[in-house]
Design a protein around this motif. Sequence first.
Motif, PDB file in Angstrom:
ATOM      1  N   PRO A 153       0.833  -1.208   0.000  1.00 52.44           N
ATOM      2  CA  PRO A 153       0.000   0.000   0.000  1.00 52.44           C
ATOM      3  C   PRO A 153       0.863   1.252   0.000  1.00 52.44           C
ATOM      4  O   PRO A 153       1.936   1.289   0.614  1.00 52.44           O
ATOM      5  CB  PRO A 153      -0.788  -0.120   1.320  1.00 52.44           C
ATOM      6  N   ASN A 154       0.387   2.297  -0.681  1.00 55.75           N
ATOM      7  CA  ASN A 154       1.167   3.528  -0.740  1.00 55.75           C
ATOM      8  C   ASN A 154       0.804   4.519   0.356  1.00 55.75           C
ATOM      9  O   ASN A 154       1.390   5.594   0.452  1.00 55.75           O
ATOM     10  CB  ASN A 154       1.041   4.200  -2.113  1.00 55.75           C
ATOM     11  N   ASP A 155      -0.175   4.171   1.217  1.00 50.72           N
ATOM     12  CA  ASP A 155      -0.484   5.038   2.351  1.00 50.72           C
ATOM     13  C   ASP A 155       0.315   4.564   3.562  1.00 50.72           C
ATOM     14  O   ASP A 155       0.520   3.351   3.750  1.00 50.72           O
ATOM     15  CB  ASP A 155      -1.981   5.036   2.653  1.00 50.72           C
ATOM     16  N   PRO A 156       0.794   5.483   4.398  1.00 46.43           N
ATOM     17  CA  PRO A 156       1.713   5.121   5.485  1.00 46.43           C
ATOM     18  C   PRO A 156       1.158   4.080   6.467  1.00 46.43           C
ATOM     19  O   PRO A 156       1.894   3.185   6.888  1.00 46.43           O
ATOM     20  CB  PRO A 156       1.959   6.458   6.186  1.00 46.43           C
ATOM     21  N   THR A 157      -0.126   4.176   6.815  1.00 46.94           N
ATOM     22  CA  THR A 157      -0.695   3.268   7.807  1.00 46.94           C
ATOM     23  C   THR A 157      -0.670   1.833   7.321  1.00 46.94           C
ATOM     24  O   THR A 157      -0.197   0.922   8.010  1.00 46.94           O
ATOM     25  CB  THR A 157      -2.137   3.676   8.158  1.00 46.94           C
ATOM     26  N   ASN A 158      -1.178   1.601   6.117  1.00 50.26           N
ATOM     27  CA  ASN A 158      -1.227   0.237   5.595  1.00 50.26           C
ATOM     28  C   ASN A 158       0.145  -0.267   5.160  1.00 50.26           C
ATOM     29  O   ASN A 158       0.425  -1.469   5.214  1.00 50.26           O
ATOM     30  CB  ASN A 158      -2.228   0.143   4.444  1.00 50.26           C
ATOM     31  N   ALA A 159       1.014   0.641   4.738  1.00 51.92           N
ATOM     32  CA  ALA A 159       2.375   0.232   4.396  1.00 51.92           C
ATOM     33  C   ALA A 159       3.080  -0.314   5.632  1.00 51.92           C
ATOM     34  O   ALA A 159       3.790  -1.330   5.567  1.00 51.92           O
ATOM     35  CB  ALA A 159       3.146   1.409   3.818  1.00 51.92           C
ATOM     36  N   ALA A 160       2.890   0.356   6.769  1.00 54.22           N
ATOM     37  CA  ALA A 160       3.493  -0.122   8.016  1.00 54.22           C
ATOM     38  C   ALA A 160       3.026  -1.534   8.345  1.00 54.22           C
ATOM     39  O   ALA A 160       3.817  -2.387   8.765  1.00 54.22           O
ATOM     40  CB  ALA A 160       3.148   0.837   9.158  1.00 54.22           C
ATOM     41  N   ARG A 161       1.749  -1.776   8.127  1.00 57.19           N
ATOM     42  CA  ARG A 161       1.222  -3.121   8.370  1.00 57.19           C
ATOM     43  C   ARG A 161       1.917  -4.145   7.473  1.00 57.19           C
ATOM     44  O   ARG A 161       2.265  -5.247   7.914  1.00 57.19           O
ATOM     45  CB  ARG A 161      -0.289  -3.139   8.120  1.00 57.19           C
ATOM     46  N   ALA A 162       2.104  -3.795   6.198  1.00 49.58           N
ATOM     47  CA  ALA A 162       2.738  -4.718   5.254  1.00 49.58           C
ATOM     48  C   ALA A 162       4.158  -5.061   5.692  1.00 49.58           C
ATOM     49  O   ALA A 162       4.577  -6.226   5.657  1.00 49.58           O
ATOM     50  CB  ALA A 162       2.736  -4.111   3.853  1.00 49.58           C
ATOM     51  N   PHE A 163       4.919  -4.059   6.119  1.00 49.69           N
ATOM     52  CA  PHE A 163       6.296  -4.311   6.546  1.00 49.69           C
ATOM     53  C   PHE A 163       6.343  -5.192   7.794  1.00 49.69           C
ATOM     54  O   PHE A 163       7.239  -6.023   7.943  1.00 49.69           O
ATOM     55  CB  PHE A 163       7.029  -2.990   6.775  1.00 49.69           C
ATOM     56  N   LEU A 164       5.359  -5.018   8.677  1.00 51.10           N
ATOM     57  CA  LEU A 164       5.318  -5.856   9.875  1.00 51.10           C
ATOM     58  C   LEU A 164       5.014  -7.308   9.521  1.00 51.10           C
ATOM     59  O   LEU A 164       5.576  -8.234  10.123  1.00 51.10           O
ATOM     60  CB  LEU A 164       4.276  -5.320  10.857  1.00 51.10           C
TER      61      LEU A 164
END
Length: 276
Positions: free
Chosen positions: A140-151
């Motif tokens: 995802p290119n939005d910060p909130t969902n991107a953080a989830r992806a990295f986790l």
Amino acid sequence: MKKLTFVLAAGALALSACGEEEAEVAAEAGAEEVQEITLGATAGPYSDMLNKAIVPQLEEQGYEVEVVEFSDYIQPNIALDNGDLDANLFQHTVYLEGFEEQHDMDLTALITVPTAPMGIYSNVYDSIEAIEDGATIAIPNDPTNAARAFLVLQDEGLIKLDPEADTLTVSEKDIIENPKNLEFKPIEAAQLPRAVEGTDLSAVPGNYALASDMDLLDALALENMPDEYRNVVAVTAENEDGELAADLVEIVESDEFEEVIDAEFEGFGKPAWMTE
């Protein structure tokens, strides 16, 4: 003539008594007037959750419920704030708190509910272990969902993040180890289901996966999401101590609610309070 007058008077008294009795019945019925409420959710799994797991119990308690579906993440909170909705279900706590601050609202998360997790999907690989060096993953290119992806990627051993980084805001710059040299392709979250066809891997939020008829259990890995990312039933702050709020919490905490979740929402991650 006197006899006729007496008969008419008696009839009038009888009708009057009948009318008073009907008025009393109507008054009693009015005392048990049904409370009409309106609930909102985004179309898809969370409107389904309202209709299947929450509304039936509300109706048993005497509520008359209308469910309104939304196609975006903006209008449900606006409608809640201005009184068009009595409660909504579509967002997690992080989003709710950010929206409140941005739009100067005072909303309250009543209780966390089971939520469709983000998943790592692929038409190229059939397991996490099979992922090759240099694979491309859409995130995802939005910060909130991107953080989830990295986790999720860290949980699966594909990357390592800086332990000092805030888990709610981690980004690509916080990656300190990337042994498979994964390449990240940020795109809008709603397009991530389609990205499964054009990239090696795609990190798809659960709501978008379900909206695209993807099976959560087809993911190579599913997110073990923090409760901050699980969806909540929300009301305005002024109504958080009201009767409806108490009834909603009681319903979500009920055995009947969990039974529907287990039967109808396979793959949804349960919040901590349901698993303790």
